[in-house]
Design a protein around this motif. Structure first.
Motif, PDB file in Angstrom:
ATOM      1  N   LEU A 133       0.831  -1.205   0.000  1.00 14.89           N
ATOM      2  CA  LEU A 133       0.000   0.000   0.000  1.00 14.89           C
ATOM      3  C   LEU A 133       0.867   1.256   0.000  1.00 14.89           C
ATOM      4  CD1 LEU A 133      -2.797   1.332   0.245  1.00 14.89           C
ATOM      5  CD2 LEU A 133      -2.576   1.113   2.728  1.00 14.89           C
ATOM      6  N   PHE A 134       1.880   1.273   0.865  1.00 19.25           N
ATOM      7  CA  PHE A 134       2.766   2.434   0.929  1.00 19.25           C
ATOM      8  C   PHE A 134       3.584   2.577  -0.352  1.00 19.25           C
ATOM      9  CE2 PHE A 134       2.290   1.999   5.655  1.00 19.25           C
ATOM     10  CZ  PHE A 134       1.740   3.258   5.864  1.00 19.25           C
ATOM     11  N   TYR A 135       3.952   1.451  -0.950  1.00 20.82           N
ATOM     12  CA  TYR A 135       4.711   1.512  -2.196  1.00 20.82           C
ATOM     13  C   TYR A 135       3.869   2.171  -3.296  1.00 20.82           C
ATOM     14  CZ  TYR A 135       7.804   0.234  -6.036  1.00 20.82           C
ATOM     15  OH  TYR A 135       8.646   0.303  -7.113  1.00 20.82           O
ATOM     16  N   ALA A 136       2.628   1.747  -3.427  1.00 22.68           N
ATOM     17  CA  ALA A 136       1.752   2.280  -4.473  1.00 22.68           C
ATOM     18  C   ALA A 136       1.553   3.788  -4.309  1.00 22.68           C
ATOM     19  CB  ALA A 136       0.409   1.557  -4.451  1.00 22.68           C
ATOM     20  N   GLY A 137       1.318   4.216  -3.076  1.00 24.72           N
ATOM     21  CA  GLY A 137       1.107   5.634  -2.821  1.00 24.72           C
ATOM     22  C   GLY A 137       2.354   6.454  -3.106  1.00 24.72           C
ATOM     23  N   SER A 138       3.509   5.946  -2.693  1.00 25.30           N
ATOM     24  CA  SER A 138       4.761   6.671  -2.898  1.00 25.30           C
ATOM     25  C   SER A 138       5.137   6.727  -4.378  1.00 25.30           C
ATOM     26  CB  SER A 138       5.890   6.008  -2.103  1.00 25.30           C
ATOM     27  OG  SER A 138       5.614   6.055  -0.718  1.00 25.30           O
ATOM     28  N   PHE A 139       4.864   5.639  -5.107  1.00 25.05           N
ATOM     29  CA  PHE A 139       5.157   5.626  -6.541  1.00 25.05           C
ATOM     30  C   PHE A 139       4.328   6.686  -7.259  1.00 25.05           C
ATOM     31  CE2 PHE A 139       4.552   4.313 -10.907  1.00 25.05           C
ATOM     32  CZ  PHE A 139       5.824   3.947 -11.301  1.00 25.05           C
ATOM     33  N   ALA A 140       3.062   6.793  -6.889  1.00 24.62           N
ATOM     34  CA  ALA A 140       2.191   7.786  -7.524  1.00 24.62           C
ATOM     35  C   ALA A 140       2.684   9.204  -7.246  1.00 24.62           C
ATOM     36  CB  ALA A 140       0.762   7.617  -7.017  1.00 24.62           C
ATOM     37  N   ILE A 141       3.083   9.453  -6.006  1.00 22.92           N
ATOM     38  CA  ILE A 141       3.608  10.777  -5.651  1.00 22.92           C
ATOM     39  C   ILE A 141       4.877  11.072  -6.446  1.00 22.92           C
ATOM     40  CG2 ILE A 141       4.654  12.129  -3.793  1.00 22.92           C
ATOM     41  CD1 ILE A 141       2.757  10.662  -1.862  1.00 22.92           C
ATOM     42  N   GLY A 142       5.757  10.063  -6.567  1.00 22.55           N
ATOM     43  CA  GLY A 142       6.990  10.242  -7.314  1.00 22.55           C
ATOM     44  C   GLY A 142       6.746  10.543  -8.785  1.00 22.55           C
ATOM     45  N   ALA A 143       5.790   9.829  -9.367  1.00 19.65           N
ATOM     46  CA  ALA A 143       5.477  10.047 -10.784  1.00 19.65           C
ATOM     47  C   ALA A 143       4.951  11.462 -11.020  1.00 19.65           C
ATOM     48  CB  ALA A 143       4.463   9.014 -11.257  1.00 19.65           C
ATOM     49  N   VAL A 144       4.105  11.937 -10.114  1.00 19.58           N
ATOM     50  CA  VAL A 144       3.579  13.299 -10.220  1.00 19.58           C
ATOM     51  C   VAL A 144       4.708  14.316 -10.053  1.00 19.58           C
ATOM     52  CG1 VAL A 144       2.087  15.025  -9.147  1.00 19.58           C
ATOM     53  CG2 VAL A 144       1.252  12.699  -9.476  1.00 19.58           C
ATOM     54  N   ALA A 145       5.579  14.085  -9.071  1.00 22.55           N
ATOM     55  CA  ALA A 145       6.698  14.998  -8.827  1.00 22.55           C
ATOM     56  C   ALA A 145       7.607  15.079 -10.048  1.00 22.55           C
ATOM     57  CB  ALA A 145       7.498  14.538  -7.605  1.00 22.55           C
ATOM     58  N   GLY A 146       7.887  13.928 -10.656  1.00 22.43           N
ATOM     59  CA  GLY A 146       8.736  13.914 -11.843  1.00 22.43           C
ATOM     60  C   GLY A 146       8.094  14.651 -12.998  1.00 22.43           C
ATOM     61  N   ALA A 147       6.783  14.521 -13.135  1.00 16.95           N
ATOM     62  CA  ALA A 147       6.065  15.173 -14.228  1.00 16.95           C
ATOM     63  C   ALA A 147       6.035  16.685 -14.067  1.00 16.95           C
ATOM     64  CB  ALA A 147       4.639  14.630 -14.317  1.00 16.95           C
ATOM     65  N   LEU A 148       6.158  17.178 -12.830  1.00 16.72           N
ATOM     66  CA  LEU A 148       6.141  18.623 -12.583  1.00 16.72           C
ATOM     67  C   LEU A 148       7.416  19.298 -13.067  1.00 16.72           C
ATOM     68  CD1 LEU A 148       4.590  18.746  -8.989  1.00 16.72           C
ATOM     69  CD2 LEU A 148       3.490  19.403 -11.136  1.00 16.72           C
ATOM     70  N   GLY A 149       8.462  18.529 -13.243  1.00 18.80           N
ATOM     71  CA  GLY A 149       9.733  19.097 -13.692  1.00 18.80           C
ATOM     72  C   GLY A 149      10.873  18.636 -12.818  1.00 18.80           C
ATOM     73  N   ASP A 150      12.068  18.627 -13.375  1.00 25.83           N
ATOM     74  CA  ASP A 150      13.214  18.057 -12.680  1.00 25.83           C
ATOM     75  C   ASP A 150      13.574  18.785 -11.390  1.00 25.83           C
ATOM     76  OD1 ASP A 150      13.422  16.100 -14.564  1.00 25.83           O
ATOM     77  OD2 ASP A 150      14.973  17.102 -15.739  1.00 25.83           O
ATOM     78  N   LYS A 151      13.465  20.116 -11.369  1.00 22.22           N
ATOM     79  CA  LYS A 151      13.848  20.838 -10.154  1.00 22.22           C
ATOM     80  C   LYS A 151      12.902  20.495  -8.993  1.00 22.22           C
ATOM     81  CE  LYS A 151      11.311  25.184 -10.884  1.00 22.22           C
ATOM     82  NZ  LYS A 151      11.454  26.665 -10.929  1.00 22.22           N
ATOM     83  N   TRP A 152      11.627  20.257  -9.307  1.00 26.06           N
ATOM     84  CA  TRP A 152      10.682  19.869  -8.258  1.00 26.06           C
ATOM     85  C   TRP A 152      10.876  18.407  -7.855  1.00 26.06           C
ATOM     86  CZ3 TRP A 152       8.872  23.820  -5.934  1.00 26.06           C
ATOM     87  CH2 TRP A 152       8.606  24.999  -6.631  1.00 26.06           C
ATOM     88  N   SER A 153      11.202  17.591  -8.836  1.00 29.73           N
ATOM     89  CA  SER A 153      11.475  16.190  -8.544  1.00 29.73           C
ATOM     90  C   SER A 153      12.678  16.069  -7.612  1.00 29.73           C
ATOM     91  CB  SER A 153      11.739  15.433  -9.851  1.00 29.73           C
ATOM     92  OG  SER A 153      11.880  14.055  -9.613  1.00 29.73           O
ATOM     93  N   LEU A 154      13.718  16.840  -7.913  1.00 32.12           N
ATOM     94  CA  LEU A 154      14.903  16.845  -7.059  1.00 32.12           C
ATOM     95  C   LEU A 154      14.583  17.442  -5.689  1.00 32.12           C
ATOM     96  CD1 LEU A 154      17.497  17.964  -9.738  1.00 32.12           C
ATOM     97  CD2 LEU A 154      17.493  15.765  -8.555  1.00 32.12           C
ATOM     98  N   GLY A 155      13.665  18.406  -5.676  1.00 30.63           N
ATOM     99  CA  GLY A 155      13.245  18.987  -4.407  1.00 30.63           C
ATOM    100  C   GLY A 155      12.565  17.972  -3.518  1.00 30.63           C
ATOM    101  N   PHE A 156      11.733  17.106  -4.125  1.00 33.23           N
ATOM    102  CA  PHE A 156      11.092  16.033  -3.367  1.00 33.23           C
ATOM    103  C   PHE A 156      12.142  15.066  -2.830  1.00 33.23           C
ATOM    104  CE2 PHE A 156       6.979  17.300  -5.033  1.00 33.23           C
ATOM    105  CZ  PHE A 156       6.109  16.863  -4.043  1.00 33.23           C
TER     106      PHE A 156
END
Length: 211
Positions: free
Chosen positions: A114-137
């Motif tokens: 459950l935690f893996y699925a939620g974290s993967f979704a958050i990561g995918a969204v963060a990556g889609a927002l742009g690299d500087k935000w992805s790195l910020g996460f």
């Protein structure tokens, strides 16, 4: 070609998820507690330390998922490589934590999928927002993980040098990941985002201590 690359990334992300959740993790580096004698702990101490290591294990599962999701949607190849490298080192942390949990007679959390699925979704969204935000996460995640590890060091029985060595090495690695992200241009996340990340982390901590 782009469609093929996207399909390849999806397959790799799916494979990473399966291996993280169901395969026995391995470490290229020697386990930090190698050569140290098993401490004499009473049953209550074993149960407590095992629960702390279970939290750390689930934290690494979440980090693995987050970075896998970010690598999938990262715009820049260098950023994707950074995420993949961080994920590889998190796999080593999984191996260390799982081995220590087993030695203490405990178990990993049943909530990991459950935690893996939620974290993967958050990561995918963060990556889609742009690299500087992805790195910020990435940077903020590692800072929060580092704070958790520091609190766990304070809670360990003095005699448990094995768990201490593992957590200390994890702490060093997480700090490096955070610094690498900052050096590559991580954006400072808004305070509400940091607050939400902290609350999600607290939820994970409170549930996996017991389950």
């Amino acid at each position: 070609m782009n469609r093929l690359l996207t399909t390849d990334k999806l397959i790799c992300a799916f494979d990473t998820g399966l291996r993280t959740l169901f395969a026995k993790p391995h470490s290229e580096r020697a386990h930090p507690d190698t050569g140290l004698e098993e401490p004499l702990l009473n049953e209550q101490e074993k149960k407590h330390v095992s629960a702390l290591m279970r939290i750390n294990h689930t934290g690494e599962v979440c980090a693995q998922a987050l970075y896998s999701g970010q690598a999938l949607t990262a715009k820049n190849a260098a950023t994707s490589i950074t995420m993949q490298q961080a994920a590889r080192e998190e796999t080593e942390h999984l191996a260390w934590c799982e081995s220590r949990i087993e030695a203490l007679g405990g178990h990993t959390s049943v909530l990991n999928p459950l935690f893996y699925a939620g974290s993967f979704a958050i990561g995918a969204v963060a990556g889609a927002l742009g690299d500087k935000w992805s790195l910020g996460f990435l940077e903020e995640t590692e800072k929060q993980v580092g704070a958790h590890l520091a609190s766990h060091l304070d809670q360990l029985p003095i005699a448990d040098e094995k768990s201490r060595k593992i957590i200390e090495q994890m702490q060093t690695d997480e700090a490096k990941h955070a610094n690498d992200a900052k050096q590559q241009g991580a954006a400072a996340l808004p305070l509400p985002v940091k607050f939400c990340m902290k609350k999600m982390s607290e939820l994970m901590t409170s549930t996996t201590y017991h389950i």
